[in-house]
Write a protein that holds these residues in place. Structure first.
Motif, PDB file in Angstrom:
ATOM      1  N   ARG A  82       0.836  -1.192   0.000  1.00  0.00           N
ATOM      2  CA  ARG A  82       0.000   0.000   0.000  1.00  0.00           C
ATOM      3  C   ARG A  82       0.876   1.250   0.000  1.00  0.00           C
ATOM      4  O   ARG A  82       0.613   2.207  -0.722  1.00  0.00           O
ATOM      5  CB  ARG A  82      -0.911  -0.014   1.224  1.00  0.00           C
ATOM      6  N   LYS A  83       1.952   1.222   0.819  1.00  0.00           N
ATOM      7  CA  LYS A  83       2.849   2.381   0.869  1.00  0.00           C
ATOM      8  C   LYS A  83       3.471   2.641  -0.499  1.00  0.00           C
ATOM      9  O   LYS A  83       3.564   3.777  -0.950  1.00  0.00           O
ATOM     10  CB  LYS A  83       3.956   2.147   1.903  1.00  0.00           C
ATOM     11  N   SER A  84       3.916   1.540  -1.139  1.00  0.00           N
ATOM     12  CA  SER A  84       4.521   1.689  -2.458  1.00  0.00           C
ATOM     13  C   SER A  84       3.518   2.265  -3.445  1.00  0.00           C
ATOM     14  O   SER A  84       3.861   3.064  -4.316  1.00  0.00           O
ATOM     15  CB  SER A  84       5.021   0.342  -2.965  1.00  0.00           C
ATOM     16  N   LEU A  85       2.268   1.854  -3.274  1.00  0.00           N
ATOM     17  CA  LEU A  85       1.210   2.347  -4.158  1.00  0.00           C
ATOM     18  C   LEU A  85       1.052   3.858  -3.997  1.00  0.00           C
ATOM     19  O   LEU A  85       0.949   4.600  -4.975  1.00  0.00           O
ATOM     20  CB  LEU A  85      -0.093   1.636  -3.801  1.00  0.00           C
ATOM     21  N   TYR A  86       1.090   4.321  -2.744  1.00  0.00           N
ATOM     22  CA  TYR A  86       0.996   5.754  -2.498  1.00  0.00           C
ATOM     23  C   TYR A  86       2.160   6.492  -3.145  1.00  0.00           C
ATOM     24  O   TYR A  86       1.973   7.550  -3.747  1.00  0.00           O
ATOM     25  CB  TYR A  86       0.986   6.036  -0.992  1.00  0.00           C
ATOM     26  N   VAL A  87       3.340   5.925  -2.999  1.00  0.00           N
ATOM     27  CA  VAL A  87       4.519   6.560  -3.598  1.00  0.00           C
ATOM     28  C   VAL A  87       4.325   6.693  -5.104  1.00  0.00           C
ATOM     29  O   VAL A  87       4.585   7.733  -5.702  1.00  0.00           O
ATOM     30  CB  VAL A  87       5.792   5.744  -3.291  1.00  0.00           C
ATOM     31  N   ALA A  88       3.830   5.611  -5.702  1.00  0.00           N
ATOM     32  CA  ALA A  88       3.631   5.618  -7.153  1.00  0.00           C
ATOM     33  C   ALA A  88       2.633   6.698  -7.541  1.00  0.00           C
ATOM     34  O   ALA A  88       2.858   7.466  -8.488  1.00  0.00           O
ATOM     35  CB  ALA A  88       3.146   4.247  -7.612  1.00  0.00           C
ATOM     36  N   LEU A  89       1.532   6.791  -6.789  1.00  0.00           N
ATOM     37  CA  LEU A  89       0.520   7.803  -7.104  1.00  0.00           C
ATOM     38  C   LEU A  89       1.094   9.200  -6.977  1.00  0.00           C
ATOM     39  O   LEU A  89       0.863  10.073  -7.821  1.00  0.00           O
ATOM     40  CB  LEU A  89      -0.678   7.655  -6.145  1.00  0.00           C
ATOM     41  N   TRP A  90       1.862   9.413  -5.938  1.00  0.00           N
ATOM     42  CA  TRP A  90       2.487  10.720  -5.704  1.00  0.00           C
ATOM     43  C   TRP A  90       3.410  11.081  -6.859  1.00  0.00           C
ATOM     44  O   TRP A  90       3.398  12.212  -7.347  1.00  0.00           O
ATOM     45  CB  TRP A  90       3.235  10.659  -4.366  1.00  0.00           C
ATOM     46  N   PHE A  91       4.167  10.105  -7.312  1.00  0.00           N
ATOM     47  CA  PHE A  91       5.089  10.383  -8.424  1.00  0.00           C
ATOM     48  C   PHE A  91       4.331  10.656  -9.715  1.00  0.00           C
ATOM     49  O   PHE A  91       4.722  11.499 -10.509  1.00  0.00           O
ATOM     50  CB  PHE A  91       6.069   9.223  -8.604  1.00  0.00           C
ATOM     51  N   ILE A  92       3.223   9.935  -9.909  1.00  0.00           N
ATOM     52  CA  ILE A  92       2.406  10.192 -11.107  1.00  0.00           C
ATOM     53  C   ILE A  92       1.930  11.633 -11.089  1.00  0.00           C
ATOM     54  O   ILE A  92       2.027  12.366 -12.065  1.00  0.00           O
ATOM     55  CB  ILE A  92       1.209   9.228 -11.147  1.00  0.00           C
ATOM     56  N   PHE A  93       1.482  12.061  -9.900  1.00  0.00           N
ATOM     57  CA  PHE A  93       1.000  13.427  -9.746  1.00  0.00           C
ATOM     58  C   PHE A  93       2.119  14.438 -10.018  1.00  0.00           C
ATOM     59  O   PHE A  93       1.949  15.410 -10.743  1.00  0.00           O
ATOM     60  CB  PHE A  93       0.446  13.605  -8.332  1.00  0.00           C
ATOM     61  N   LEU A  94       3.318  14.150  -9.433  1.00  0.00           N
ATOM     62  CA  LEU A  94       4.447  15.074  -9.580  1.00  0.00           C
ATOM     63  C   LEU A  94       4.906  15.198 -11.021  1.00  0.00           C
ATOM     64  O   LEU A  94       5.231  16.281 -11.494  1.00  0.00           O
ATOM     65  CB  LEU A  94       5.625  14.603  -8.716  1.00  0.00           C
TER      66      LEU A  94
END
Lengths: 403, 235
Positions: free
Chosen positions: A8-20
């Motif tokens: 789940r944490k990795s998923l959040y990181v991925a979403l954050w990077f997509i946004f960035l």
């Protein structure tokens, strides 16, 4: 359960990077046709890529933590496999012989170009070992190390230009000048440490470079000095090919001398004083160690190798100008010491080969050289904080019935 | 052995010592007690040359030392156990001890002294391959004292050996300090806030206040002194 949380944490990181990265990776505006292109494929790639990298990172860190826990449980496990490999005598002897053979035949097996690169790497080995005295042993962060390198190079260039002195005559002069400048820098920074010391040494490095760049009458300014003669072999002038090979052997020889002397210094009285100075200055004084002398010898001896390295550099390239002695050189040499392992001779040699040779052989990535450095250093600080091969101090053994 | 005559030591403009005079004879344990900021540690730092006095004289065995750099003073046989221990955190216990013997060349005697400190502090023998930073506070203090003993000093300066330690460990360390003095007649100058304990093991004591020595007497008399009782012993 824990695995799930990690995912789940990795998923959040991925979403954050997509946004960035959304504005630069996904949207492309074509101002001529006034259209907006949406590259959704890139978004998917960024997401998947960061998800996997983040997961890998977490996995490695948790594995490392488990490893250190286990090491605490079993004292013997503390000695890593790598170190045991290094300490095994048979392996040492074998690898030394193999290394010597390889070094001896190297220029005849590979092309001239490769020999040249190897000579450069060897120069950096020498510089790294010199800086290792200052940074690794004495713990004085020196960001202006390249200044001494420049002093050596210009010493040879100028003495050769004006007086026609040859390489062998200038080599000791370069070393002595390096030491002298080391002491010159050492005096004002005696009372400084840590970040303050780093800034002053950084300034010193820049001062030397700016002087060389601007004092035209003395150093011929930015255009530098060309046609510096190569080292002669018993008075014989060598062809360019032979001179390159000759240079390689000179460097091998000088590196061996450096390794020998640095090893001896490390185990000597002054070496112990350096280490003590790095650890605690107050205690050092209480133990009767002369702080002034110890610091100055560290600067002077470190700078000696840079001075010699500079002479070799000038002889090898037959051309010097201030552009070769920018702050980046200092940083690269510092990277060699830190990456290889502060205070460890084998570590510094490994570090020099990795940092100098990798970019040469990975030309494809040459644009990302600094990025790669950064990534390597960050990864290393997390997983091997002591460097690739961290310092193996020779421990003093007390003998007696109680031990 | 050590004569301090009217020294004034400054930190910048601040006068930390306003004319300190005291004397230590050979074989004694002398303690310097006082409250925070009285100038106890500064007196010690002045003796070992780390913050030398601006005026006044310090003589050690007849040699004026107030102008000497710290390492010269150390080589005369004055060894300091600094406040807050200051061990070498990344060196092992054995290496720390070895650094203590930095100025010595008599290897055989050094080896015997290592055995001696391991007898004094058996816990250090157990930890000899561990790096100094991983020791507990009490063990670090023991190591700091042991390291100073390794220098075989004529005069041992101890700065707040009880700092941040549990009462039990403090008592143990004070016992050892007493034993060191008994065993080898090493003169000890002990700077301490824990006046109660310090006066118990010392022969003589000085009380400091605001950069000046206010009372000088034998330890027994100081313990009975009403003023000292009220101010420092909490009785």
């Amino acid at each position: 359960m824990r695995k799930f949380a990690e995912i789940r944490k990795s998923l959040y990181v991925a979403l954050w990077f997509i946004f960035l990265t959304f504005p630069i990776m996904v949207i492309r505006i074509n101002p001529l046709e006034k259209t907006v292109e949406w590259r959704w494929m890139n978004m998917a790639l960024v997401g998947i890529g960061t998800f996997f990298l983040s997961f890998l990172w977490r996995y490695l860190i948790s594995k490392k933590e488990e490893g250190s826990k286990r090491a605490e449980e079993k004292q013997n496990e503390k000695i890593s496999k790598l170190r045991r490999l290094i300490e095994n005598r048979k392996i040492i002897a074998g690898s030394v012989v193999a290394g010597a053979l390889l070094a001896a035949v190297f220029p005849f097996v590979v092309s001239l170009y490769q020999t040249n690169i190897m000579t450069t790497a060897l120069i950096y080995v020498m510089l790294g070992l010199g800086l290792n005295i200052v940074v690794g042993l004495a713990g004085l962060l020196d960001l202006g190390y390249v200044a001494f390198y420049a002093v050596g190079a210009y010493a040879y260039a100028l003495l050769n230009y004006h007086f026609g002195l040859n390489f062998w005559m200038v080599l000791p002069v370069g070393a002595a000048l390096g030491a002298l400048f080391g002491i010159l820098l050492g005096f004002p920074v005696l009372r400084l440490r840590g970040d303050y010391l780093a800034i002053v040494t950084l300034g010193f490095g820049e001062i030397i470079r700016l002087i060389l760049e601007n004092w035209n009458e003395f150093s011929f300014g930015p255009s530098g000095i060309s046609n510096i003669s190569r080292p002669p072999l018993f008075g014989i002038e060598l062809s360019v090919q032979n001179a390159t090979v000759y240079m390689y052997y000179i460097m091998i020889f000088l590196c061996l001398v450096t390794i020998f002397i640095v090893k001896r210094l490390q185990d000597s009285r002054i070496g112990r004083a350096w280490v003590a100075l790095r650890e605690d200055e107050v205690a050092c004084q209480a133990m009767g160690i002369d702080r002034t002398k110890t610091k100055l010898t560290a600067f002077a001896l470190g700078a000696t190798w840079a001075g010699m390295g500079g002479v070799v550099f000038a002889a090898k390239t037959t051309f010097v100008n201030p552009a070769s002695f920018t702050i980046w050189e200092s940083i690269i040499i510092l990277c060699i010491v830190v990456l290889g392992g502060m205070g460890s001779v084998i570590g510094v040699i490994t570090g020099a080969f990795i940092i100098i040779l990798l970019p040469e052989y990975l030309r494809v990535f040459s644009e990302f050289r600094m990025l790669m450095f950064g990534i390597i250093l960050v990864v290393m600080m997390v997983f091997r904080p002591g460097g690739i091969i961290s310092g193996v101090r020779r421990t003093y053994k007390f003998e007696g019935k109680n031990f | 052995m050590l004569i301090i005559k009217d020294i004034h030591t400054f930190y910048g403009h601040i006068e930390a010592l306003k004319g300190v005079t005291l004397e230590i004879s050979e074989g004694e344990i002398v303690t310097l007690v006082g409250s925070n900021g009285a100038g106890k540690s500064t007196t010690l730092m002045s003796v070992c040359g780390i913050s030398p006095p601006r005026t006044g004289d310090i003589h050690f065995m007849g040699i004026p030392i107030h102008n000497l750099p710290p390492h010269k003073i150390a080589s005369l046989g004055i060894c300091q156990v600094p406040e807050g221990r200051h061990i070498f955190p990344h060196l092992t216990v054995a290496e720390n001890l070895d650094m203590g013997a930095f100025l010595r060349n008599d290897k055989r005697q050094v080896r015997r002294d290592v055995e001696y400190v391991f007898e004094l502090f058996p816990v250090l023998a157990k930890r000899k391959k561990q790096s100094g930073g991983t020791l507990s506070g009490g063990e670090q203090q023991m190591l700091a004292i042991s390291r100073a003993i390794m220098a075989k000093p004529k005069l041992l300066l101890l700065d707040e050996p009880s700092l941040g330690l549990s009462p039990l460990v403090v008592r143990q360390i004070f016992n050892i300090i007493f034993k060191i003095n008994e065993d080898s007649r090493t003169t000890i100058f002990l700077v301490e806030q824990n006046a109660n304990l310090a006066l118990k093991i010392a022969h003589r004591g000085y009380v400091m206040e605001n950069g000046k020595v206010t009372i000088a007497d034998s330890a027994g008399n100081l313990v009975r002194n009403e003023e000292v009782k009220k101010a420092y012993l909490g009785i």
